[in-house]
Write an enzyme that holds these catalytic residues in place. Structure first.
Site, PDB file in Angstrom:
ATOM      1  N   LYS A 128       7.119   0.333   3.919  1.00 22.73           N
ATOM      2  CA  LYS A 128       5.861   0.942   4.352  1.00 22.73           C
ATOM      3  C   LYS A 128       6.041   1.666   5.687  1.00 22.73           C
ATOM      4  CE  LYS A 128       2.579  -1.172   6.527  1.00 22.73           C
ATOM      5  NZ  LYS A 128       1.500  -2.082   6.979  1.00 22.73           N
ATOM      6  N   ASP A 146      -0.553   0.178   2.398  1.00 25.49           N
ATOM      7  CA  ASP A 146      -0.978  -0.982   3.179  1.00 25.49           C
ATOM      8  C   ASP A 146      -2.052  -1.726   2.384  1.00 25.49           C
ATOM      9  OD1 ASP A 146      -3.268   0.541   3.415  1.00 25.49           O
ATOM     10  OD2 ASP A 146      -3.400   0.394   5.591  1.00 25.49           O
TER      11      ASP A 146
END
Length: 233
Positions: A128, A146
């Site tokens: 991420k 997320d």
């Protein structure tokens, strides 16, 4: 518990959703403060399990003292800790920021690498984080999943998945190329401010006509229907 499976949206609805996002916010921006690709990388590492607002309160002093990997190493773990001690897990994060700064100097000529594989080799950097840096710093069409984006993808029908990677890969297949650069910002901001976890604000959602989520949340303080008086004999 895995998210409830919702029927995927047809391509026309996906196009309509991202056209609506683009119309409302043509150039969405991330909410972390930074001054260069290195400070962006550090800010994203610090944001794990913390809010962007909380990170932004801690980083001005840190970035003023250490805007480069060399300056960060000079500051040392203790100096980094002193700057970021208001952020959760600050001791572990300080060690990671120090170590990734050392790695950038030793392996990358003090430059932030522009591939996911190289970024993920740095201490404290996962998929991420790498995707955020690639997207914002180098304008690569990546999607950083997320908790907000994971929720929105599953809830709306845009992209179902039991893991962030599944949602990411699903979105990469369905989002039209012309929207990919900004897609993750639109979805993260939408999840953060409108499609909230406990009570999505459907009454002000710009994509509600295509979203699969039911029942839609009504506006607060909406007048109740008039009670019907019982008929008298």
């Amino acid at each position: 518990m895995p998210p409830k499976k919702i029927k995927r949206l047809p391509a026309a609805d996906v196009e309509a959703i991202f056209a609506a996002f683009e119309h409302a916010n043509p150039e969405p921006k991330g909410e972390l403060d930074y001054t260069n690709s290195f400070t962006l990388l550090v800010a994203v590492v610090l944001s794990a399990q913390a809010t962007d607002a909380g990170v932004n309160k801690a980083t001005p002093k840190l970035f003023a003292l250490a805007p480069t990997p060399e300056k960060m190493v000079e500051l040392g773990v203790a100096g980094i800790e002193e700057c970021i001690k208001t952020i959760g897990l600050y001791r572990t994060k300080a060690k990671n920021v120090f170590a990734l700064s050392q790695a950038l100097i030793a392996k990358h000529d003090s430059q932030v690498p522009q591939t996911r594989e190289e970024l993920e080799e740095l201490p404290g950097v996962g998929r991420k984080t790498a995707n955020v840096v690639l997207n914002i710093a180098f304008r690569q069409p990546t999607i950083a999943v997320d908790t907000h984006l994971f929720r929105v993808g599953n809830r709306t029908g845009l992209a179902s998945g039991k893991t962030p990677l599944e949602v990411e890969q699903s979105l990469l297949k369905v989002v039209p190329d012309k929207y990919l650069l900004h897609a993750h910002h639109w979805l993260i901001l939408h999840g953060r401010y409108v499609c909230k976890a406990r009570k999505p604000e459907c009454w002000r959602c710009i994509i509600r006509e295509w979203c699969r989520f039911e029942p839609k949340t009504p506006a607060p303080n909406k007048p109740l229907p008039k009670a019907v008086s019982p008929s008298r004999p």
